[in-house]
Design an enzyme around this catalytic site. Structure first.
Site, PDB file in Angstrom:
ATOM      1  N   LYS A 167      -2.949  -6.814  -3.520  1.00 38.06           N
ATOM      2  CA  LYS A 167      -2.628  -6.006  -2.345  1.00 38.06           C
ATOM      3  C   LYS A 167      -3.742  -6.078  -1.314  1.00 38.06           C
ATOM      4  O   LYS A 167      -3.491  -6.081  -0.107  1.00 38.06           O
ATOM      5  CB  LYS A 167      -2.363  -4.560  -2.759  1.00 38.06           C
ATOM      6  CG  LYS A 167      -1.054  -4.371  -3.517  1.00 38.06           C
ATOM      7  CD  LYS A 167      -0.823  -2.907  -3.831  1.00 38.06           C
ATOM      8  CE  LYS A 167       0.565  -2.688  -4.434  1.00 38.06           C
ATOM      9  NZ  LYS A 167       0.769  -3.401  -5.688  1.00 38.06           N
TER      10      LYS A 167
ATOM     11  N   GLU B 217      -5.409   4.062   0.822  1.00 38.31           N
ATOM     12  CA  GLU B 217      -4.733   4.069   2.115  1.00 38.31           C
ATOM     13  C   GLU B 217      -4.439   5.505   2.539  1.00 38.31           C
ATOM     14  O   GLU B 217      -4.292   6.396   1.696  1.00 38.31           O
ATOM     15  CB  GLU B 217      -3.404   3.309   2.047  1.00 38.31           C
ATOM     16  CG  GLU B 217      -3.548   1.829   1.831  1.00 38.31           C
ATOM     17  CD  GLU B 217      -2.198   1.140   1.774  1.00 38.31           C
ATOM     18  OE1 GLU B 217      -2.175  -0.089   1.972  1.00 38.31           O
ATOM     19  OE2 GLU B 217      -1.176   1.812   1.528  1.00 38.31           O
TER      20      GLU B 217
ATOM     21  N   HIS C 184       6.664   7.586  -7.566  1.00 40.20           N
ATOM     22  CA  HIS C 184       6.549   6.359  -6.780  1.00 40.20           C
ATOM     23  C   HIS C 184       7.477   5.262  -7.278  1.00 40.20           C
ATOM     24  O   HIS C 184       7.301   4.094  -6.948  1.00 40.20           O
ATOM     25  CB  HIS C 184       5.100   5.854  -6.752  1.00 40.20           C
ATOM     26  CG  HIS C 184       4.127   6.872  -6.258  1.00 40.20           C
ATOM     27  ND1 HIS C 184       4.101   7.308  -4.951  1.00 40.20           N
ATOM     28  CD2 HIS C 184       3.154   7.561  -6.897  1.00 40.20           C
ATOM     29  CE1 HIS C 184       3.152   8.204  -4.804  1.00 40.20           C
ATOM     30  NE2 HIS C 184       2.565   8.389  -5.964  1.00 40.20           N
TER      31      HIS C 184
ATOM     32  N   ARG D 278       9.437 -11.915  -5.823  1.00 40.95           N
ATOM     33  CA  ARG D 278      10.461 -12.078  -6.859  1.00 40.95           C
ATOM     34  C   ARG D 278      11.747 -11.432  -6.365  1.00 40.95           C
ATOM     35  O   ARG D 278      11.798 -10.862  -5.282  1.00 40.95           O
ATOM     36  CB  ARG D 278      10.014 -11.383  -8.147  1.00 40.95           C
ATOM     37  CG  ARG D 278       9.611  -9.923  -7.908  1.00 40.95           C
ATOM     38  CD  ARG D 278       9.308  -9.181  -9.185  1.00 40.95           C
ATOM     39  NE  ARG D 278       8.656  -7.915  -8.966  1.00 40.95           N
ATOM     40  CZ  ARG D 278       9.247  -6.790  -8.567  1.00 40.95           C
ATOM     41  NH1 ARG D 278      10.532  -6.797  -8.302  1.00 40.95           N
ATOM     42  NH2 ARG D 278       8.559  -5.671  -8.423  1.00 40.95           N
TER      43      ARG D 278
END
Length: 677
Positions: free
Chosen positions: A116, A200, A235, A292
């Site tokens: 990430k 973040e 999440h 994917r």
């Protein structure tokens, strides 16, 4: 095109890939662990190879065993599905080195997007908007805390190599940061073998919108519109739909073009998903790219009339994309609900057990492309059948339930109807929760954001209602029918009234009280009659309701039809031990039957110990022998199904004994520690 492929996965995605391959005339090879020897995906393929014990790290994550199986069976390519090795660049390279085609993106693209942190840097260079945060390599806790303080709370910690909601924590304040970071890193290293995290800014009331992209080896790259995946718990996505409600065409095009730019930036090939977090004001930011096929890909297929697995196979075989951007259009609306073996009322704790009964709405497994304007209204993608077990080794998904409608309103109505027809006995599921969620005002009016479930907690997590008279009457009718069938099979003289189970009495009717319970206690009163019963309910025999005539009008297997007074009632009654599972009126009632002749003398349960909610591993012990603890205080942290579960003190007391240490594997129901008040 390939003649034979190996599917390096299990469950519903392996069945899904096998179905498309079969339609295209491609032979398939399944791989399976010892736990999956009788699994549906094994039966769905032409050949099957055992690759190891149940734990994924000893079977489905063993790339060398999978490649050997492909070589042994003469497969030309490997489809990784999603999860497991689907985003493993080393595995993709190993396939290529072995002369096998990896049905997915190049290893270089996976590496670029697999981290990430690195992906954020690439996207910044490609002018794709990013959420403010820290995506660097420095992982010192004090440094990361300083970065979080700089960004401003709340902050979202995410495993850099993660996905699927694993290794993610929302931190509300600086004081909570270190504990959240430690927990995040533990889960990340367990799930992905990499504990690097990024931080973040956590946006308030954002929407999670992702774009399906597809690229080929001829330089073509397109987007197949968007999916709204805002409804999440822990999440992890719960409901997905396409297209995203209330998304202006200009923003749809802007997000699609940004997603294509992201894919081109890494030389992408194949199916991929670029995920964005979108503010209510219309701004959007790149989150990550999943290199994917996504779990929720069916909703895209339903509105575009495409088979994305077929596209994957064609692109991997060197063909160009079947359609251009101009040839794609949105038709209707599709919604997907993930049906899980889990308990929403206990923090969505996974449930383990055997599917002793599985009833589903009429459906097709998947729509075979073609006419997007009229796909099947209900589709079910599943990798299990009645009699299969949901084990602690893998994801507890039972099925993906997908519906299509000409518009969102019709799709919502079809989803409610389909959920009402879904019946599972043997373990706890989220079906009733999903139905409440779909019917909630927030979802029905498309007031969407990633906090929808938390914002509507009191509506979605309501106390179970009392079972209606209809459900109790069905339970009674099922019990009576069972007793009569058993008696009939044992009677040597059919004309003997003393041996019948019809309640025959010489001078007066037979009166009987049947006791049931769920969250409430019930007493059903039956007075036997020649053509049925008189039925009433009440707290005791002295205060029953007004009796009504009860007749069993039809009975086949677990399906019952009764007439209660002037009302005709249909339902399914499935007995599982002492529990009668009654499905009627779109609801599921679990009524424990208290047989006065059974369970006499059973010992009371030991309530002084805390037990494991499921099989798993102890990752942290937060208390010591002799320690005074308060109700709700965290005592042990377990890891099961790649998720952490905290065992808390049920009341104030003193730790009497610690029974397991960090790293120990524990069985379902094993006492973890004991304490006394």
């Amino acid at each position: 095109m390939f003649q034979k492929i190996l599917i390096a996965n299990r469950g519903e995605i392996a069945c899904r890939v096998a179905a498309t391959a079969r339609r295209l005339g491609i032979k398939t090879v399944a791989v399976y662990s010892e736990a999956d020897a009788n699994a549906l995906h094994v039966a769905s393929c032409d050949e099957a190879i055992l690759i190891g014990p149940a734990p994924a790290k000893e079977s489905y994550l063993c790339g060398d065993k999978i490649i050997a199986a492909a070589k042994e069976t003469g497969a030309q390519a490997i489809h990784p599905g999603y999860g497991f090795l689907s985003e493993n660049a080393d595995f993709a390279e190993a396939c290529e080195a072995a002369g096998l085609v990896f049905i997915g993106p190049p290893a270089s693209a996976m590496r670029a997007m697999g981290s990430k942190s690195a992906a954020k840097t690439l996207m910044e260079q490609a002018n794709v908007p990013l959420v403010p945060g820290y995506h660097g390599e420095q992982q010192d806790p004090d440094f990361l805390q300083a970065q979080a303080d700089r960004i401003g709370y709340p902050v979202l910690l995410k495993a850099s190599a993660g996905g699927g909601g694993k290794g993610m924590r929302v931190v509300e304040s600086s004081a909570q940061f270190k504990d959240a970071l430690a927990s995040c890193k533990r889960e990340a290293i367990s799930s992905f073998g990499d504990d690097q995290v990024l931080a973040e800014k956590y946006l308030q009331r954002p929407r999670h919108i992702e774009i399906q992209v597809f690229a080929d080896t001829h330089g073509n790259c397109i987007y197949l519109f968007e999916r709204d995946c805002s409804v999440q718990r822990r999440h992890q996505k719960v409901l997905e739909e396409a297209p995203a409600p209330n998304l202006p065409q200009e923003r749809r095009a802007a997000m699609g073009e940004a997603a294509v730019a992201a894919a081109r930036a890494v030389g992408y090939v194949g199916a991929g998903t670029v995920e964005f977090i979108a503010n209510q004001d219309g701004s959007f930011y790149f989150m990550e790219m999943n290199t994917r096929l996504q779990v929720e890909h069916p909703v895209t297929e339903m509105i575009t009339g495409t088979d994305l697995v077929e596209w994957q196979l064609r692109v991997a075989a060197g063909e160009a994309l079947p359609k251009t951007q101009d040839e794609l259009a949105i038709h209707g609306h599709a919604i997907e609900a993930r049906i899980y073996a889990e308990n929403p009322d206990k923090g969505f704790l996974p449930s383990i057990g055997t599917l002793r009964h599985l009833g589903t709405p009429a459906s097709v497994m998947f729509e075979l492309g073609g006419d997007a304007k009229a796909p099947a209204p209900v589709r079910i993608d599943s990798g299990v059948r009645a009699g299969d077990a949901i084990s602690p080794f893998y994801d507890p998904m039972i099925a993906k339930l997908i519906v299509w409608g000409a518009n969102r309103q019709q799709a919502l109505a079809r989803m409610v109807q389909a959920l009402s027809q879904y019946q599972v006995v043997g373990l706890t599921t989220n079906v009733a929760f999903l139905k409440r969620l779909v019917q909630s005002t927030a979802f029905a009016t498309a007031d969407l954001d990633t906090g929808l479930i938390e914002r509507n907690h009191d509506i979605l997590f309501t106390a179970a209602p009392e079972a209606p008279a209809a459900a109790l009457a069905l339970a009674c009718a099922a019990l009576m029918a069972s007793e009569q069938a058993k008696a009939a099979s044992q009677v040597n003289h059919p004309g003997d009234p003393w041996s019948s189970a019809t309640g025959w009495r010489l001078n007066q009717p037979y009166l009987r009280a049947l006791s049931f319970s769920d969250e409430f206690d019930y007493t059903a009163h039956l007075s036997y009659r020649a053509d049925g019963w008189l039925f009433s309910t009440g707290a005791s025999t002295s205060a029953p309701d007004t009796p009504q005539q009860l007749h069993l009008t039809a009975h086949q297997g677990d399906d019952y039809a009764i007439r209660l007074g002037e009302q005709t009632i249909h339902g399914v009654v499935r007995r599982d031990g002492d529990v009668l599972h009654v499905f009627t009126g779109g609801a599921h009632y679990q009524l424990t039957y208290h047989d006065p002749m059974a369970h006499a003398g059973e010992a009371e349960l030991d309530t002084g110990r805390l037990t494991a909610p499921m099989p798993g591993k102890v990752v942290a012990v937060l208390a010591a022998k002799g320690q005074q603890v308060k109700r709700g205080e965290a005592l042990v942290i377990m890891e099961a199904m790649k998720m952490e579960h905290t065992i808390a003190a049920p009341h104030d007391g003193v730790i009497d004994e610690i029974l397991y240490g960090v790293g120990d594997q524990v069985a379902d129901g094993a006492p973890l520690l004991a304490f006394k008040t």
